[in-house]
Write a protein that holds these residues in place. Structure first.
Motif, mmCIF file in Angstrom:
data_model
loop_
_atom_site.group_PDB
_atom_site.id
_atom_site.type_symbol
_atom_site.label_atom_id
_atom_site.label_comp_id
_atom_site.label_asym_id
_atom_site.label_seq_id
_atom_site.Cartn_x
_atom_site.Cartn_y
_atom_site.Cartn_z
ATOM 1 N N ASP A 176 40.018 72.659 92.333
ATOM 2 C CA ASP A 176 40.050 73.657 91.260
ATOM 3 C C ASP A 176 41.164 73.373 90.260
ATOM 4 O O ASP A 176 40.978 73.524 89.048
ATOM 5 C CB ASP A 176 40.230 75.061 91.845
ATOM 6 C CG ASP A 176 38.997 75.551 92.585
ATOM 7 O OD1 ASP A 176 37.906 74.950 92.434
ATOM 8 O OD2 ASP A 176 39.135 76.541 93.338
ATOM 9 N N THR A 177 42.322 72.958 90.753
ATOM 10 C CA THR A 177 43.440 72.646 89.865
ATOM 11 C C THR A 177 43.126 71.435 88.993
ATOM 12 O O THR A 177 43.373 71.451 87.782
ATOM 13 C CB THR A 177 44.726 72.399 90.682
ATOM 14 O OG1 THR A 177 45.021 73.584 91.418
ATOM 15 C CG2 THR A 177 45.899 72.039 89.793
ATOM 16 N N VAL A 178 42.562 70.398 89.589
ATOM 17 C CA VAL A 178 42.193 69.199 88.822
ATOM 18 C C VAL A 178 41.151 69.564 87.761
ATOM 19 O O VAL A 178 41.243 69.128 86.609
ATOM 20 C CB VAL A 178 41.693 68.076 89.756
ATOM 21 C CG1 VAL A 178 41.152 66.898 88.958
ATOM 22 C CG2 VAL A 178 42.812 67.612 90.682
ATOM 23 N N LYS A 179 40.176 70.392 88.127
ATOM 24 C CA LYS A 179 39.149 70.837 87.170
ATOM 25 C C LYS A 179 39.771 71.621 86.024
ATOM 26 O O LYS A 179 39.413 71.424 84.859
ATOM 27 C CB LYS A 179 38.113 71.727 87.863
ATOM 28 C CG LYS A 179 37.094 70.986 88.668
ATOM 29 C CD LYS A 179 36.366 71.981 89.547
ATOM 30 C CE LYS A 179 34.922 72.042 89.372
ATOM 31 N NZ LYS A 179 34.239 72.909 90.322
ATOM 32 N N PHE A 180 40.705 72.517 86.355
ATOM 33 C CA PHE A 180 41.372 73.312 85.322
ATOM 34 C C PHE A 180 42.045 72.413 84.289
ATOM 35 O O PHE A 180 41.875 72.585 83.079
ATOM 36 C CB PHE A 180 42.412 74.253 85.946
ATOM 37 C CG PHE A 180 43.300 74.911 84.917
ATOM 38 C CD1 PHE A 180 42.873 76.039 84.246
ATOM 39 C CD2 PHE A 180 44.547 74.377 84.612
ATOM 40 C CE1 PHE A 180 43.691 76.640 83.284
ATOM 41 C CE2 PHE A 180 45.354 74.965 83.659
ATOM 42 C CZ PHE A 180 44.924 76.100 82.995
ATOM 43 N N TYR A 181 42.843 71.442 84.762
ATOM 44 C CA TYR A 181 43.535 70.549 83.831
ATOM 45 C C TYR A 181 42.559 69.692 83.031
ATOM 46 O O TYR A 181 42.760 69.455 81.844
ATOM 47 C CB TYR A 181 44.548 69.670 84.576
ATOM 48 C CG TYR A 181 45.811 70.407 84.924
ATOM 49 C CD1 TYR A 181 46.704 70.809 83.944
ATOM 50 C CD2 TYR A 181 46.110 70.728 86.247
ATOM 51 C CE1 TYR A 181 47.866 71.510 84.258
ATOM 52 C CE2 TYR A 181 47.267 71.424 86.577
ATOM 53 C CZ TYR A 181 48.133 71.809 85.575
ATOM 54 O OH TYR A 181 49.275 72.503 85.894
ATOM 55 N N ARG A 182 41.484 69.238 83.646
ATOM 56 C CA ARG A 182 40.513 68.409 82.930
ATOM 57 C C ARG A 182 39.801 69.239 81.864
ATOM 58 O O ARG A 182 39.530 68.752 80.767
ATOM 59 C CB ARG A 182 39.506 67.796 83.918
ATOM 60 C CG ARG A 182 38.514 66.852 83.294
ATOM 61 C CD ARG A 182 39.096 65.687 82.539
ATOM 62 N NE ARG A 182 39.944 64.843 83.343
ATOM 63 C CZ ARG A 182 40.764 63.922 82.850
ATOM 64 N NH1 ARG A 182 40.840 63.706 81.562
ATOM 65 N NH2 ARG A 182 41.518 63.207 83.641
ATOM 66 N N GLU A 183 39.492 70.498 82.161
ATOM 67 C CA GLU A 183 38.832 71.358 81.182
ATOM 68 C C GLU A 183 39.780 71.720 80.039
ATOM 69 O O GLU A 183 39.382 71.743 78.881
ATOM 70 C CB GLU A 183 38.311 72.621 81.858
ATOM 71 C CG GLU A 183 37.111 72.342 82.752
ATOM 72 C CD GLU A 183 36.734 73.515 83.643
ATOM 73 O OE1 GLU A 183 37.359 74.597 83.537
ATOM 74 O OE2 GLU A 183 35.816 73.336 84.464
ATOM 75 N N ALA A 184 41.027 72.000 80.361
ATOM 76 C CA ALA A 184 42.001 72.377 79.337
ATOM 77 C C ALA A 184 42.432 71.188 78.480
ATOM 78 O O ALA A 184 42.669 71.337 77.280
ATOM 79 C CB ALA A 184 43.220 73.016 79.985
#
Length: 141
Positions: free
Chosen positions: A52-60
């Motif tokens: 979830d953290t990796v996804k958050f940074y990739r989306e942002a």
């Protein structure tokens, strides 16, 4: 063993973080994963939270890339210093995208067993990141 562990870390940085291959998380991180991020004060105890953290940074920050500046491996421990560069091209909550570039440094220490990360301790300059992005507090979901 230390050369094998170094290659695991290099693979994670290249394939998981830079190529966004989240399907590799289960292969490269232990199911007993425990991580501590001193910059955000978060403790994570599972691969799903990491994903979830990796996804958050990739989306942002869709264009961000990690560069390993130095890496030292001894026994079951790997220490690394890294830099992340990118730009904020998407909205984060109510904060509009600015395409403002950013660059920040961090350090991570990882303990591996059987070719998988079991423990992570990391710290990065969250104040510098926030300043460059133009907001005071970054919330990580």
């Amino acid at each position: 063993m230390s050369d094998r562990n170094r290659k695991v870390i290099e693979r994670i940085v290249d394939e998981v973080f830079n190529q966004n291959r989240l399907e590799l998380i289960d292969e490269l991180y232990s199911h007993d994963l425990c991580s501590a991020d001193t910059a955000t004060g978060k403790r994570s105890a599972c691969r799903d939270q990491l994903r979830d953290t990796v996804k958050f940074y990739r989306e942002a920050f869709p264009d961000h890339q990690y560069t390993l500046e130095s890496i030292v491996s001894e026994g079951d421990m790997v220490a690394m210093r890294w830099i992340v560069r990118g730009s904020r091209t998407r909205e984060i909550g109510d904060i509009k995208a600015s395409e403002r570039p950013f660059e920040f440094e961090g350090m991570s220490f990882c303990r591996l067993r059987d070719g998988k990360i079991e423990q992570i301790w990391q710290q990065f300059d969250v104040a510098a990141l926030n300043r460059q992005l133009g907001f005071e507090a970054m919330k990580v979901s």
